[in-house]
Design a protein around this motif. Structure first.
Motif, PDB file in Angstrom:
ATOM      1  N   VAL A 190       0.858  -1.187   0.000  1.00 21.04           N
ATOM      2  CA  VAL A 190       0.000   0.000   0.000  1.00 21.04           C
ATOM      3  C   VAL A 190       0.890   1.232   0.000  1.00 21.04           C
ATOM      4  CG1 VAL A 190      -1.694   1.344   1.307  1.00 21.04           C
ATOM      5  CG2 VAL A 190      -1.909  -1.145   1.187  1.00 21.04           C
ATOM      6  N   PHE A 191       0.585   2.192  -0.879  1.00 20.62           N
ATOM      7  CA  PHE A 191       1.335   3.449  -0.954  1.00 20.62           C
ATOM      8  C   PHE A 191       0.351   4.621  -0.886  1.00 20.62           C
ATOM      9  CE2 PHE A 191       3.697   0.290  -3.370  1.00 20.62           C
ATOM     10  CZ  PHE A 191       5.014   0.451  -2.943  1.00 20.62           C
ATOM     11  N   LEU A 192       0.669   5.626  -0.072  1.00 14.16           N
ATOM     12  CA  LEU A 192      -0.175   6.823   0.024  1.00 14.16           C
ATOM     13  C   LEU A 192       0.716   8.047   0.192  1.00 14.16           C
ATOM     14  CD1 LEU A 192      -3.022   8.128   0.328  1.00 14.16           C
ATOM     15  CD2 LEU A 192      -2.784   7.765   2.796  1.00 14.16           C
ATOM     16  N   SER A 193       0.439   9.098  -0.588  1.00 12.38           N
ATOM     17  CA  SER A 193       1.222  10.334  -0.496  1.00 12.38           C
ATOM     18  C   SER A 193       0.303  11.539  -0.619  1.00 12.38           C
ATOM     19  CB  SER A 193       2.287  10.387  -1.595  1.00 12.38           C
ATOM     20  OG  SER A 193       1.677  10.410  -2.881  1.00 12.38           O
ATOM     21  N   ASP A 194       0.707  12.639   0.015  1.00 10.90           N
ATOM     22  CA  ASP A 194      -0.001  13.896  -0.185  1.00 10.90           C
ATOM     23  C   ASP A 194       0.683  14.633  -1.338  1.00 10.90           C
ATOM     24  OD1 ASP A 194       2.340  15.046   1.078  1.00 10.90           O
ATOM     25  OD2 ASP A 194       1.091  16.781   1.556  1.00 10.90           O
ATOM     26  N   SER A 195       0.315  15.906  -1.534  1.00 11.30           N
ATOM     27  CA  SER A 195       0.896  16.624  -2.666  1.00 11.30           C
ATOM     28  C   SER A 195       1.273  18.067  -2.337  1.00 11.30           C
ATOM     29  CB  SER A 195      -0.088  16.632  -3.848  1.00 11.30           C
ATOM     30  OG  SER A 195      -1.307  17.249  -3.469  1.00 11.30           O
ATOM     31  N   ARG A 196       1.374  18.406  -1.056  1.00  5.96           N
ATOM     32  CA  ARG A 196       1.723  19.778  -0.704  1.00  5.96           C
ATOM     33  C   ARG A 196       3.243  19.922  -0.597  1.00  5.96           C
ATOM     34  NH1 ARG A 196      -2.166  22.815   3.210  1.00  5.96           N
ATOM     35  NH2 ARG A 196      -3.305  22.638   1.240  1.00  5.96           N
ATOM     36  N   THR A 197       3.765  20.996  -1.190  1.00  2.00           N
ATOM     37  CA  THR A 197       5.205  21.230  -1.129  1.00  2.00           C
ATOM     38  C   THR A 197       5.570  22.391  -0.228  1.00  2.00           C
ATOM     39  OG1 THR A 197       5.069  22.620  -3.119  1.00  2.00           O
ATOM     40  CG2 THR A 197       5.587  20.289  -3.422  1.00  2.00           C
ATOM     41  N   ASN A 198       4.679  23.349  -0.061  1.00  3.36           N
ATOM     42  CA  ASN A 198       4.887  24.432   0.892  1.00  3.36           C
ATOM     43  C   ASN A 198       3.526  25.033   1.220  1.00  3.36           C
ATOM     44  OD1 ASN A 198       5.445  25.536  -2.003  1.00  3.36           O
ATOM     45  ND2 ASN A 198       4.711  27.297  -0.854  1.00  3.36           N
ATOM     46  N   ALA A 199       3.466  25.691   2.397  1.00  4.30           N
ATOM     47  CA  ALA A 199       2.192  26.245   2.845  1.00  4.30           C
ATOM     48  C   ALA A 199       2.428  27.568   3.544  1.00  4.30           C
ATOM     49  CB  ALA A 199       1.474  25.260   3.768  1.00  4.30           C
ATOM     50  N   GLY A 200       2.665  28.604   2.761  1.00  2.00           N
ATOM     51  CA  GLY A 200       2.800  29.933   3.334  1.00  2.00           C
ATOM     52  C   GLY A 200       1.435  30.573   3.509  1.00  2.00           C
ATOM     53  N   VAL A 201       1.441  31.772   4.082  1.00  3.50           N
ATOM     54  CA  VAL A 201       0.182  32.470   4.322  1.00  3.50           C
ATOM     55  C   VAL A 201      -0.544  32.761   3.014  1.00  3.50           C
ATOM     56  CG1 VAL A 201      -0.837  34.583   5.239  1.00  3.50           C
ATOM     57  CG2 VAL A 201       1.047  33.478   6.458  1.00  3.50           C
ATOM     58  N   ASP A 202       0.200  33.139   1.990  1.00  4.45           N
ATOM     59  CA  ASP A 202      -0.444  33.505   0.729  1.00  4.45           C
ATOM     60  C   ASP A 202       0.053  32.677  -0.451  1.00  4.45           C
ATOM     61  OD1 ASP A 202       2.085  34.470   0.678  1.00  4.45           O
ATOM     62  OD2 ASP A 202       1.577  36.507   0.061  1.00  4.45           O
ATOM     63  N   HIS A 203       0.711  31.555  -0.168  1.00  8.45           N
ATOM     64  CA  HIS A 203       1.197  30.722  -1.270  1.00  8.45           C
ATOM     65  C   HIS A 203       1.237  29.263  -0.842  1.00  8.45           C
ATOM     66  CE1 HIS A 203       3.330  29.406  -4.814  1.00  8.45           C
ATOM     67  NE2 HIS A 203       4.280  28.880  -4.056  1.00  8.45           N
ATOM     68  N   ILE A 204       0.440  28.450  -1.512  1.00  7.30           N
ATOM     69  CA  ILE A 204       0.428  27.006  -1.255  1.00  7.30           C
ATOM     70  C   ILE A 204       0.839  26.288  -2.526  1.00  7.30           C
ATOM     71  CG2 ILE A 204      -1.029  25.017  -0.696  1.00  7.30           C
ATOM     72  CD1 ILE A 204      -2.699  26.832   1.051  1.00  7.30           C
ATOM     73  N   GLY A 205       1.882  25.470  -2.445  1.00  5.65           N
ATOM     74  CA  GLY A 205       2.387  24.750  -3.602  1.00  5.65           C
ATOM     75  C   GLY A 205       1.933  23.306  -3.601  1.00  5.65           C
ATOM     76  N   PHE A 260       2.622  19.488  -5.571  1.00  8.25           N
ATOM     77  CA  PHE A 260       3.412  18.657  -6.485  1.00  8.25           C
ATOM     78  C   PHE A 260       3.212  17.203  -6.086  1.00  8.25           C
ATOM     79  CE2 PHE A 260       7.145  16.330  -7.876  1.00  8.25           C
ATOM     80  CZ  PHE A 260       7.267  16.757  -9.189  1.00  8.25           C
ATOM     81  N   ARG A 261       2.882  16.358  -7.031  1.00  7.09           N
ATOM     82  CA  ARG A 261       2.610  14.956  -6.728  1.00  7.09           C
ATOM     83  C   ARG A 261       3.917  14.233  -6.400  1.00  7.09           C
ATOM     84  NH1 ARG A 261      -1.583  12.916 -11.247  1.00  7.09           N
ATOM     85  NH2 ARG A 261      -1.784  11.177  -9.798  1.00  7.09           N
ATOM     86  N   LYS A 262       3.916  13.528  -5.262  1.00  6.99           N
ATOM     87  CA  LYS A 262       5.131  12.913  -4.721  1.00  6.99           C
ATOM     88  C   LYS A 262       5.326  11.460  -5.155  1.00  6.99           C
ATOM     89  CE  LYS A 262       4.884  16.661  -2.188  1.00  6.99           C
ATOM     90  NZ  LYS A 262       4.513  16.570  -0.780  1.00  6.99           N
ATOM     91  N   MET A 263       4.304  10.863  -5.751  1.00  6.62           N
ATOM     92  CA  MET A 263       4.374   9.443  -6.112  1.00  6.62           C
ATOM     93  C   MET A 263       4.651   9.281  -7.607  1.00  6.62           C
ATOM     94  SD  MET A 263       1.438   6.453  -5.821  1.00  6.62           S
ATOM     95  CE  MET A 263       1.147   6.718  -4.070  1.00  6.62           C
ATOM     96  N   SER A 264       5.619   8.437  -7.922  1.00  3.29           N
ATOM     97  CA  SER A 264       5.926   8.097  -9.314  1.00  3.29           C
ATOM     98  C   SER A 264       5.886   6.579  -9.465  1.00  3.29           C
ATOM     99  CB  SER A 264       7.315   8.611  -9.710  1.00  3.29           C
ATOM    100  OG  SER A 264       7.411  10.009  -9.529  1.00  3.29           O
ATOM    101  N   VAL A 265       5.327   6.102 -10.560  1.00  2.00           N
ATOM    102  CA  VAL A 265       5.175   4.663 -10.805  1.00  2.00           C
ATOM    103  C   VAL A 265       6.022   4.266 -12.011  1.00  2.00           C
ATOM    104  CG1 VAL A 265       3.559   2.817 -11.360  1.00  2.00           C
ATOM    105  CG2 VAL A 265       2.846   4.667  -9.829  1.00  2.00           C
ATOM    106  N   TYR A 266       6.827   3.247 -11.830  1.00  2.12           N
ATOM    107  CA  TYR A 266       7.636   2.669 -12.906  1.00  2.12           C
ATOM    108  C   TYR A 266       7.049   1.289 -13.193  1.00  2.12           C
ATOM    109  CZ  TYR A 266      10.880   6.370 -11.547  1.00  2.12           C
ATOM    110  OH  TYR A 266      11.445   7.588 -11.253  1.00  2.12           O
TER     111      TYR A 266
END
Length: 292
Positions: free
Chosen positions: A14-29, A31-37
């Protein structure tokens, strides 16, 4: 920031990942963290990353073409262990290229990776990779790995998951673990990527990206919070300074009274409490002035 969790069970992975890279007051990034080969019928490998995003992207980009001394890539590696070694070599190559320059700007070479899957002819395997390119493997005594903001979601996994846990139960536990993390840490956020891999399928058959509208995850969020509160309220309050035989809820026993470690106050503080200095009133002050 991020939170990723992976579990190795008797029935699969089982694999589970979120996708947040940063969480500032006025900027939320995001990016998907899971890659499948995936090469269906031969191998399925899953990579999840946490840490510096530029480092993670470089590793992911170089991994497919990286060869070892035998000329093998992750696509031709004979085992998951060999594939993990190739990934470790890739991490070290990116370190050799970028770490010194990054350090000039006060940036550490920081990356954590979960890597797992199955190659035809062997069992499912799961590894946690470190910034130095070294790694450890999951066994029955340690059925899961976490990277990123791991502390909030760890207790539920420790209490529930064993090697005998089914894939669906483990997925439910992983989602509750993620919900606990989302509740307590703004640096982790939706959407989520969830992948379940059953032994010997050698293909991805169960994968979903979960956003705010996902029916099952919304049910998890509502019911887990409500059930947790219900269980909490059902536990009796503690009983203080009672005999242990009177009830099962004695927190402080009359037979074994405890004392805290007390720090004595300064002598002058103690004296001021025991012998208060008389206070003069305005009338007394005025009387003295008149007498003078």
């Amino acid at each position: 920031m991020t939170y990723c969790v992976a579990m190795r069970l008797n029935s699969g992975l089982v694999f589970l990942s979120d996708s947040r890279t940063n969480a500032g007051v006025d900027h939320i990034g995001t990016f998907r963290k899971m890659s499948v080969y995936e090469n269906a019928g031969d191998r399925v490998m899953v990579l999840m990353t946490a840490g510096n995003l530029s480092i993670s992207q470089s590793i992911r980009q170089l991994l497919s073409d990286r060869t070892n001394a035998e000329g093998h890539t992750i696509w031709t590696a004979k085992s998951m262990y060999e594939a993990a070694q190739i990934l470790g070599d890739t991490i070290r190559a990116v370190h050799d290229r970028d770490a010194e320059e990054l350090s000039k700007f006060g940036i550490d070479f920081n990356v954590s990776i979960i890597f797992g899957g199955q190659i035809k002819g062997e069992r499912c395997r799961l590894f946690q990779m470190y910034s130095a390119g070294n790694f450890i493997e999951s066994h029955d005594e340690n059925t899961y790995f976490q990277i990123g903001e791991a502390k909030y979601g760890k207790p539920i996994i420790d209490r529930v998951v064993t090697p005998k846990t089914s894939l669906d139960e483990a997925a439910k536990c992983a989602l509750i673990s993620m919900d606990s993390t989302l509740k307590s840490n703004i640096s982790v956020g939706l959407p989520l990527d969830l992948l379940l891999y059953a032994n010997d399928q050698l293909a991805v058959t169960r994968f979903v990206t979960i956003d705010e509208q996902n029916q099952y995850f919304q049910m998890i969020r509502r019911s887990w919070g409500a059930q947790l509160k219900r269980v909490f309220e059902a536990i009796d309050d503690p009983i203080w300074n009672a005999a242990p035989e009177t009830t099962l809820n004695v927190l402080s026993s009359v037979d074994e009274l405890s004392e805290p470690v007390r720090v004595p106050p300064p002598v002058e503080v103690t004296r001021s409490i025991l012998e208060p200095v008389p206070r003069q009133t305005l009338a007394e002050d005025g009387g003295k002035e008149q007498a003078t």
